[in-house]
Scaffold this motif. Structure first.
Motif, PDB file in Angstrom:
ATOM      1  N   ALA A  23      39.603  39.596  39.414  1.00  0.00           N
ATOM      2  CA  ALA A  23      39.703  39.495  37.952  1.00  0.00           C
ATOM      3  C   ALA A  23      39.944  38.051  37.522  1.00  0.00           C
ATOM      4  O   ALA A  23      39.552  37.654  36.428  1.00  0.00           O
ATOM      5  N   PHE A  24      40.567  37.244  38.382  1.00  0.00           N
ATOM      6  CA  PHE A  24      40.845  35.853  38.020  1.00  0.00           C
ATOM      7  C   PHE A  24      39.563  35.041  37.837  1.00  0.00           C
ATOM      8  O   PHE A  24      39.580  34.023  37.143  1.00  0.00           O
ATOM      9  N   ALA A  25      38.472  35.470  38.437  1.00  0.00           N
ATOM     10  CA  ALA A  25      37.194  34.783  38.264  1.00  0.00           C
ATOM     11  C   ALA A  25      36.707  34.875  36.812  1.00  0.00           C
ATOM     12  O   ALA A  25      35.823  34.126  36.403  1.00  0.00           O
ATOM     13  N   GLU A  26      37.304  35.795  36.034  1.00  0.00           N
ATOM     14  CA  GLU A  26      36.976  35.904  34.608  1.00  0.00           C
ATOM     15  C   GLU A  26      37.551  34.733  33.815  1.00  0.00           C
ATOM     16  O   GLU A  26      37.146  34.493  32.675  1.00  0.00           O
ATOM     17  N   LEU A  27      38.539  34.035  34.400  1.00  0.00           N
ATOM     18  CA  LEU A  27      39.180  32.876  33.797  1.00  0.00           C
ATOM     19  C   LEU A  27      39.980  33.256  32.553  1.00  0.00           C
ATOM     20  O   LEU A  27      40.072  34.422  32.199  1.00  0.00           O
ATOM     21  N   GLY A  28      40.585  32.279  31.915  1.00  0.00           N
ATOM     22  CA  GLY A  28      41.319  32.502  30.680  1.00  0.00           C
ATOM     23  C   GLY A  28      42.823  32.452  30.854  1.00  0.00           C
ATOM     24  O   GLY A  28      43.337  32.005  31.889  1.00  0.00           O
ATOM     25  N   PRO A  29      43.554  32.913  29.830  1.00  0.00           N
ATOM     26  CA  PRO A  29      45.013  32.840  29.844  1.00  0.00           C
ATOM     27  C   PRO A  29      45.610  33.648  30.997  1.00  0.00           C
ATOM     28  O   PRO A  29      45.191  34.769  31.263  1.00  0.00           O
ATOM     29  N   ALA A  30      46.602  33.040  31.646  1.00  0.00           N
ATOM     30  CA  ALA A  30      47.259  33.686  32.786  1.00  0.00           C
ATOM     31  C   ALA A  30      48.766  33.454  32.701  1.00  0.00           C
ATOM     32  O   ALA A  30      49.223  32.487  32.083  1.00  0.00           O
ATOM     33  N   THR A  31      49.492  34.350  33.341  1.00  0.00           N
ATOM     34  CA  THR A  31      50.944  34.258  33.414  1.00  0.00           C
ATOM     35  C   THR A  31      51.353  34.364  34.871  1.00  0.00           C
ATOM     36  O   THR A  31      50.827  35.207  35.602  1.00  0.00           O
TER      37      THR A  31
ATOM     38  N   ARG B 133      47.367  41.697  31.021  1.00  0.00           N
ATOM     39  CA  ARG B 133      46.655  42.638  31.892  1.00  0.00           C
ATOM     40  C   ARG B 133      47.446  42.803  33.188  1.00  0.00           C
ATOM     41  O   ARG B 133      47.092  42.245  34.228  1.00  0.00           O
ATOM     42  N   SER B 134      48.520  43.559  33.107  1.00  0.00           N
ATOM     43  CA  SER B 134      49.423  43.697  34.247  1.00  0.00           C
ATOM     44  C   SER B 134      48.739  44.286  35.485  1.00  0.00           C
ATOM     45  O   SER B 134      49.174  44.035  36.608  1.00  0.00           O
TER      46      SER B 134
ATOM     47  N   LEU C 204      50.693  36.240  40.026  1.00  0.00           N
ATOM     48  CA  LEU C 204      49.797  35.764  38.977  1.00  0.00           C
ATOM     49  C   LEU C 204      49.089  36.949  38.345  1.00  0.00           C
ATOM     50  O   LEU C 204      48.711  37.899  39.039  1.00  0.00           O
ATOM     51  N   GLU C 205      48.929  36.896  37.037  1.00  0.00           N
ATOM     52  CA  GLU C 205      48.165  37.933  36.335  1.00  0.00           C
ATOM     53  C   GLU C 205      47.460  37.320  35.142  1.00  0.00           C
ATOM     54  O   GLU C 205      47.900  36.301  34.601  1.00  0.00           O
ATOM     55  N   LEU C 206      46.362  37.922  34.768  1.00  0.00           N
ATOM     56  CA  LEU C 206      45.731  37.547  33.511  1.00  0.00           C
ATOM     57  C   LEU C 206      46.652  38.031  32.404  1.00  0.00           C
ATOM     58  O   LEU C 206      47.139  39.173  32.440  1.00  0.00           O
ATOM     59  N   THR C 207      46.923  37.185  31.446  1.00  0.00           N
ATOM     60  CA  THR C 207      47.895  37.501  30.409  1.00  0.00           C
ATOM     61  C   THR C 207      47.536  38.793  29.688  1.00  0.00           C
ATOM     62  O   THR C 207      46.394  38.987  29.267  1.00  0.00           O
TER      63      THR C 207
END
Length: 161
Positions: free
Chosen positions: A60-68, A32-33, A27-30
């Motif tokens: 970083a996932f606690a920042e929420l938003g688009p993810a891939t 932001r590799s 999982l990553e924030l879209t």
């Protein structure tokens, strides 16, 4: 030359079965590799448009938003890349459904750890590949024969999950 795509319904079923049989996905924030890490998805067989994750407030996932997310099944038969949006899950019932000793092991305070964040990924589009080409296609590849049409029948470029 455009080849026919695989059956999205069939590939989605294969994907969900494979994901249920696996412990991890990437999982990553879209876009932001550097945030990409293995995560353990929490699945509900009756919820086919979301998956859940436990994480830490410092993640970083606690920042929420688009993810891939990217996924490879245990037997390397199913591969997928899908997107979605990470949001905080507020359902205590859902939290209790998924919280277990394996999750608790990551948090000093267990279920009540103040640094524990419960996330839901509302799913968007996916690309799914079936890596099991079958005996005939494998034999064709070994002989250097063209197999792209057969491979495309095991692939769907875009589908909702």
């Amino acid at each position: 030359m455009k080849h026919a795509e695989g059956d999205p319904h069939k590939l989605k079923q294969q994907f969900w079965r494979a994901l249920a049989d696996s412990s991890y996905l990437f999982l990553e924030l879209t876009g932001r590799s550097e945030t990409a890490v293995p995560m353990s998805p929490q699945l509900d067989k009756d919820a086919n448009s979301a998956i859940w994750f436990f994480t830490h407030t410092k993640s970083a996932f606690a920042e929420l938003g688009p993810a891939t997310a990217t996924f490879q099944s245990k037997g390397h038969d199913i591969f997928a890349r899908f997107d979605g949006t990470l949001v905080r899950e507020t359902s205590q019932e859902r939290f209790d459904q998924f919280f277990n000793n394996f999750v608790a092991a990551w948090y000093d305070g267990g279920k009540n750890d103040p640094d524990l964040v419960f996330l839901r990924m509302d799913l968007g589009n996916a690309e799914i590949w079936n890596g099991d080409m079958g005996l005939l296609t494998t034999a064709k590849m070994a002989m250097g024969m063209h197999v792209e049409p057969e491979a495309e029948e095991q692939h769907v470029k875009q589908t909702s999950l």
